[in-house]
Each structure stands twice: as structure tokens, then as C-alpha cells.
Design a protein around this motif. Structure first.
Motif, PDB file in Angstrom:
ATOM      1  N   GLY A  36      17.532  10.828  -1.163  1.00 27.55           N
ATOM      2  CA  GLY A  36      16.204  11.116  -0.416  1.00 27.55           C
ATOM      3  C   GLY A  36      15.884   9.582  -0.016  1.00 27.55           C
ATOM      4  O   GLY A  36      16.427   8.591  -0.203  1.00 27.55           O
ATOM      5  N   THR A  37      14.613   9.442   0.583  1.00 22.20           N
ATOM      6  CA  THR A  37      14.016   8.200   0.914  1.00 22.20           C
ATOM      7  C   THR A  37      12.652   8.167   0.489  1.00 22.20           C
ATOM      8  O   THR A  37      11.795   9.277   0.354  1.00 22.20           O
ATOM      9  CB  THR A  37      14.021   8.274   2.580  1.00 22.20           C
ATOM     10  OG1 THR A  37      13.400   6.870   3.221  1.00 22.20           O
ATOM     11  CG2 THR A  37      13.428   9.352   3.102  1.00 22.20           C
ATOM     12  N   ASN A  38      12.038   7.192  -0.009  1.00 20.89           N
ATOM     13  CA  ASN A  38      11.043   6.733  -0.397  1.00 20.89           C
ATOM     14  C   ASN A  38      10.071   6.095   0.468  1.00 20.89           C
ATOM     15  O   ASN A  38      10.547   5.015   1.283  1.00 20.89           O
ATOM     16  CB  ASN A  38      10.849   5.872  -1.613  1.00 20.89           C
ATOM     17  CG  ASN A  38      10.994   6.691  -2.800  1.00 20.89           C
ATOM     18  OD1 ASN A  38      11.287   7.655  -3.018  1.00 20.89           O
ATOM     19  ND2 ASN A  38      10.670   6.064  -4.208  1.00 20.89           N
ATOM     20  N   ILE A  39       8.848   6.330   0.620  1.00 21.81           N
ATOM     21  CA  ILE A  39       7.985   5.569   1.448  1.00 21.81           C
ATOM     22  C   ILE A  39       6.864   5.097   0.707  1.00 21.81           C
ATOM     23  O   ILE A  39       5.954   6.209  -0.078  1.00 21.81           O
ATOM     24  CB  ILE A  39       7.468   6.413   2.956  1.00 21.81           C
ATOM     25  CG1 ILE A  39       8.577   6.638   3.800  1.00 21.81           C
ATOM     26  CG2 ILE A  39       6.107   5.716   3.648  1.00 21.81           C
ATOM     27  CD1 ILE A  39       8.368   7.581   4.671  1.00 21.81           C
ATOM     28  N   THR A  40       6.272   3.842   0.492  1.00 23.08           N
ATOM     29  CA  THR A  40       5.108   3.710  -0.017  1.00 23.08           C
ATOM     30  C   THR A  40       4.059   3.716   0.761  1.00 23.08           C
ATOM     31  O   THR A  40       3.933   3.662   2.125  1.00 23.08           O
ATOM     32  CB  THR A  40       5.366   2.320  -0.650  1.00 23.08           C
ATOM     33  OG1 THR A  40       5.564   1.217   0.308  1.00 23.08           O
ATOM     34  CG2 THR A  40       6.437   2.059  -1.711  1.00 23.08           C
ATOM     35  N   SER A  41       2.725   3.579   0.162  1.00 23.60           N
ATOM     36  CA  SER A  41       1.581   3.653   0.868  1.00 23.60           C
ATOM     37  C   SER A  41       0.494   2.815   0.399  1.00 23.60           C
ATOM     38  O   SER A  41       0.118   2.969  -0.908  1.00 23.60           O
ATOM     39  CB  SER A  41       1.111   4.998   1.208  1.00 23.60           C
ATOM     40  OG  SER A  41      -0.270   4.829   1.777  1.00 23.60           O
ATOM     41  N   TYR A  42      -0.046   1.552   0.594  1.00 24.19           N
ATOM     42  CA  TYR A  42      -1.132   0.925   0.219  1.00 24.19           C
ATOM     43  C   TYR A  42      -2.524   1.693   0.421  1.00 24.19           C
ATOM     44  O   TYR A  42      -3.299   1.308  -0.269  1.00 24.19           O
ATOM     45  CB  TYR A  42      -1.161  -0.535   0.873  1.00 24.19           C
ATOM     46  CG  TYR A  42      -1.444  -0.427   2.317  1.00 24.19           C
ATOM     47  CD1 TYR A  42      -2.661  -0.462   2.942  1.00 24.19           C
ATOM     48  CD2 TYR A  42      -0.396  -0.454   3.360  1.00 24.19           C
ATOM     49  CE1 TYR A  42      -2.801  -0.502   4.219  1.00 24.19           C
ATOM     50  CE2 TYR A  42      -0.550  -0.501   4.594  1.00 24.19           C
ATOM     51  CZ  TYR A  42      -1.928  -0.409   5.057  1.00 24.19           C
ATOM     52  OH  TYR A  42      -2.111  -0.717   6.592  1.00 24.19           O
ATOM     53  N   PHE A  43      -2.401   2.663   1.232  1.00 23.72           N
ATOM     54  CA  PHE A  43      -3.597   3.410   1.562  1.00 23.72           C
ATOM     55  C   PHE A  43      -3.933   4.308   0.222  1.00 23.72           C
ATOM     56  O   PHE A  43      -5.135   4.576  -0.109  1.00 23.72           O
ATOM     57  CB  PHE A  43      -3.376   4.130   2.723  1.00 23.72           C
ATOM     58  CG  PHE A  43      -4.802   4.925   3.041  1.00 23.72           C
ATOM     59  CD1 PHE A  43      -5.900   4.275   3.751  1.00 23.72           C
ATOM     60  CD2 PHE A  43      -4.891   6.371   2.879  1.00 23.72           C
ATOM     61  CE1 PHE A  43      -6.940   5.096   3.999  1.00 23.72           C
ATOM     62  CE2 PHE A  43      -5.956   7.183   3.218  1.00 23.72           C
ATOM     63  CZ  PHE A  43      -7.117   6.616   3.677  1.00 23.72           C
ATOM     64  N   PHE A  44      -3.020   4.844  -0.287  1.00 27.26           N
ATOM     65  CA  PHE A  44      -3.213   5.694  -1.264  1.00 27.26           C
ATOM     66  C   PHE A  44      -2.980   5.120  -2.653  1.00 27.26           C
ATOM     67  O   PHE A  44      -3.480   5.533  -3.603  1.00 27.26           O
ATOM     68  CB  PHE A  44      -2.303   7.057  -1.144  1.00 27.26           C
ATOM     69  CG  PHE A  44      -2.219   7.906   0.127  1.00 27.26           C
ATOM     70  CD1 PHE A  44      -3.588   8.765  -0.221  1.00 27.26           C
ATOM     71  CD2 PHE A  44      -1.657   7.793   1.184  1.00 27.26           C
ATOM     72  CE1 PHE A  44      -3.781   9.687   0.813  1.00 27.26           C
ATOM     73  CE2 PHE A  44      -1.927   8.669   1.961  1.00 27.26           C
ATOM     74  CZ  PHE A  44      -3.058   9.883   2.043  1.00 27.26           C
ATOM     75  N   GLY A  45      -2.473   3.820  -2.668  1.00 28.07           N
ATOM     76  CA  GLY A  45      -2.347   3.192  -4.074  1.00 28.07           C
ATOM     77  C   GLY A  45      -3.818   2.677  -4.315  1.00 28.07           C
ATOM     78  O   GLY A  45      -4.803   2.632  -3.531  1.00 28.07           O
TER      79      GLY A  45
END
Length: 261
Positions: A36-45
Motif C-alpha cells: 500500500g501507500t502511507n500518507i502522513t499528516s501533521y494536522f492529525f499528529g
């Protein structure tokens, strides 16, 4: 924050002791692989820290005139490849206990564009900088999966939901930095850029925790032996081992395709 983890493990052990013959029955076992593919998010971190933005900004200030404004923007890291395998035990037609091992990249990306000069012809000299805060982990997700399956109504296609925990071991933590000095102009074809100078460097980060722990939730669609799943993993541990730098926790969304056997 660890109460959920302790309760989850206790529930899993209770089910294993209550239904040992069902859990270890061969016809209830299923394994598979996924990519699969990962997308990180500074908004939810959780980012109660200016590391490494503060260090990047100071480095750029040292490269330009003191009166030149410098800003550093924070972005997600997108479309990083993840992969792994899993095994599950069907406790009930509608309930499974699943464990796995997955390679999971995470982190953040920072960018800055500083216009050093611009003339009347809109020809500019620009200092561009990109820093990628690269983190990679091997995760060991454990979750309960529920679905609308039953013995009386077998289904070849069905939705499912999962919830669990994701302990992880760090494989790599580094800052990958690229700084470019460019000349930019315009012609009939649009923007024309010429690289004057480029510098690439990598800095290993030793002050990042060797372990992580997150909670996970997912939804998916299974059809015969294949499945598509969207999973969210929220870190519970401060990954910064630097007391003066505040806290950061990981967050990643993962879209994957899996095959069972």
C-alpha cells in the motif's frame, strides 16, 4: 494513554483462553500479504515542538541577508510505499483476531523559497530548500476485525472494521536536505529555471525513540481472497528524546491492497 493498550491485550488473552480450540483450529487460520501507500499528516499528529523548523530557519538565515524574510512551511509526506504480511484467527464468523508485520514509513516534509532578487523583467534569483524528516518503522499491528458474516449467510463480498494497537521498532531516522540556488525567468513557453548551485546532505538523528506505539482503526472491503483497506494509526509516544524540544507523535493513513491464502 496506555490504558487502551492494556485493556486490548487483556481482552485478546481472555478470548484465547476462552476459545482455545476455536482459535487454533486450522480451518480458522488465514494468512496473506499486503502492499500500500502511507500518507502522513501533521494536522492529525501532535506537534508541540518547533524541531526541526527552528534549526532549518536558522540555517537559511545564515545563507541570506539579515533583512531578507525567511519562512519554513510544514507539509505531509505522501505516497510512501508500505508492505507486509498478516495472519488471522476467526474466533466467530463475524469476529477475527489479526496480527501482522509491516514496513511503515512516516515523518514530515519542510520547504522554503526565498527570493533573493527580482528585476523589472521578473528575472529572479531564488534560494530553494527542502528537508524531509524521514522515519521508517517495522510495525506489529494487532487488531480485532468485525464483519457482517455469519454461518447462515456466507458472503463472498463484505465490509469489515478493525481496531487495535500497533507497536513498532524504528529502522531509520534522518534529515534529508536539498538546497538549490536558481535563476528564474519567463519566455513564451512559461517559467524557465536554471540551477546555479545545488547541495545535498543527510543527517542521522540519534535522538529519536527506538520504539513507538499507536492505536489503529480501519475500514475495508473484502471480495473473495482480496481486500482493500484504509487504516489510520495514531501514535501515543513522544518520539523526541530531546527534553528541550517538546513533543511529536506520529500519524499515518495507509491505503492497501491485500491477498489472502
Amino acid at each position: 494513554m496506555f490504558h487502551f493498550t492494556k485493556n486490548f491485550v487483556a481482552l485478546a488473552l481472555l478470548l484465547m483462553l476462552t476459545y482455545p480450540s476455536e482459535i487454533f483450529s486450522q480451518n480458522r487460520f488465514q494468512g496473506g500479504i499486503k502492499v500500500g501507500t502511507n500518507i502522513t499528516s501533521y494536522f492529525f499528529g501532535s506537534y508541540d515542538s518547533d524541531f526541526p523548523e527552528y534549526e532549518i530557519r536558522n540555517m537559511l538565515i545564515g545563507m541570506v541577508d539579515e533583512n531578507t524574510p525567511v519562512s519554513v512551511e510544514l507539509y505531509n509526506r505522501n505516497l510512501m510505499i508500505s508492505f507486509g504480511g498478516f495472519a488471522s484467527y476467526r474466533l466467530k464468523p463475524w469476529l477475527s483476531l489479526r496480527g501482522g508485520i509491516e514496513y511503515s514509513p512516516k515523518g514530515e516534509r519542510y520547504g522554503s523559497e526565498i527570493y533573493l532578487s527580482t528585476n523589472l523583467n521578473l528575472e529572479s534569483v531564488i534560494l530553494k530548500h527542502t528537508t524531509i524528516f524521514k522515519l521508517s518503522y517495522v510495525e506489529f499491528p494487532v487488531s480485532f476485525q468485525i464483519s457482517p458474516r455469519s454461518d447462515s449467510k456466507p458472503r463472498n463480498v463484505y465490509f469489515f472494521m478493525s481496531m487495535g494497537v500497533a507497536p513498532a521498532l524504528k529502522l531509520k531516522s534522518e534529515l534529508d536536505m536539498v538546497t538549490t540556488l536558481e535563476e528564474q525567468s519567463f519566455d513564451d513557453d512559461g517559467v524557465v529555471s536554471k540551477v546555479i548551485e545545488r547541495d545535498n546532505s543527510t543527517l542521522d538523528l540519534k535522538e529519536i525513540s527506538a520504539t513507538d506505539l499507536g492505536i489503529l482503526g480501519s475500514v475495508g472491503l473484502e471480495f473473495k481472497s482480496m481486500a482493500v483497506e484504509l487504516k489510520m494509526t495514531k501514535g501515543l509516544i513522544n518520539i523526541l528524546e530531546m527534553p528541550d524540544e517538546g513533543t511529536k507523535t506520529n500519524f499515518a493513513a495507509n491505503l492497501s491492497f491485500s491477498v489472502s491464502f
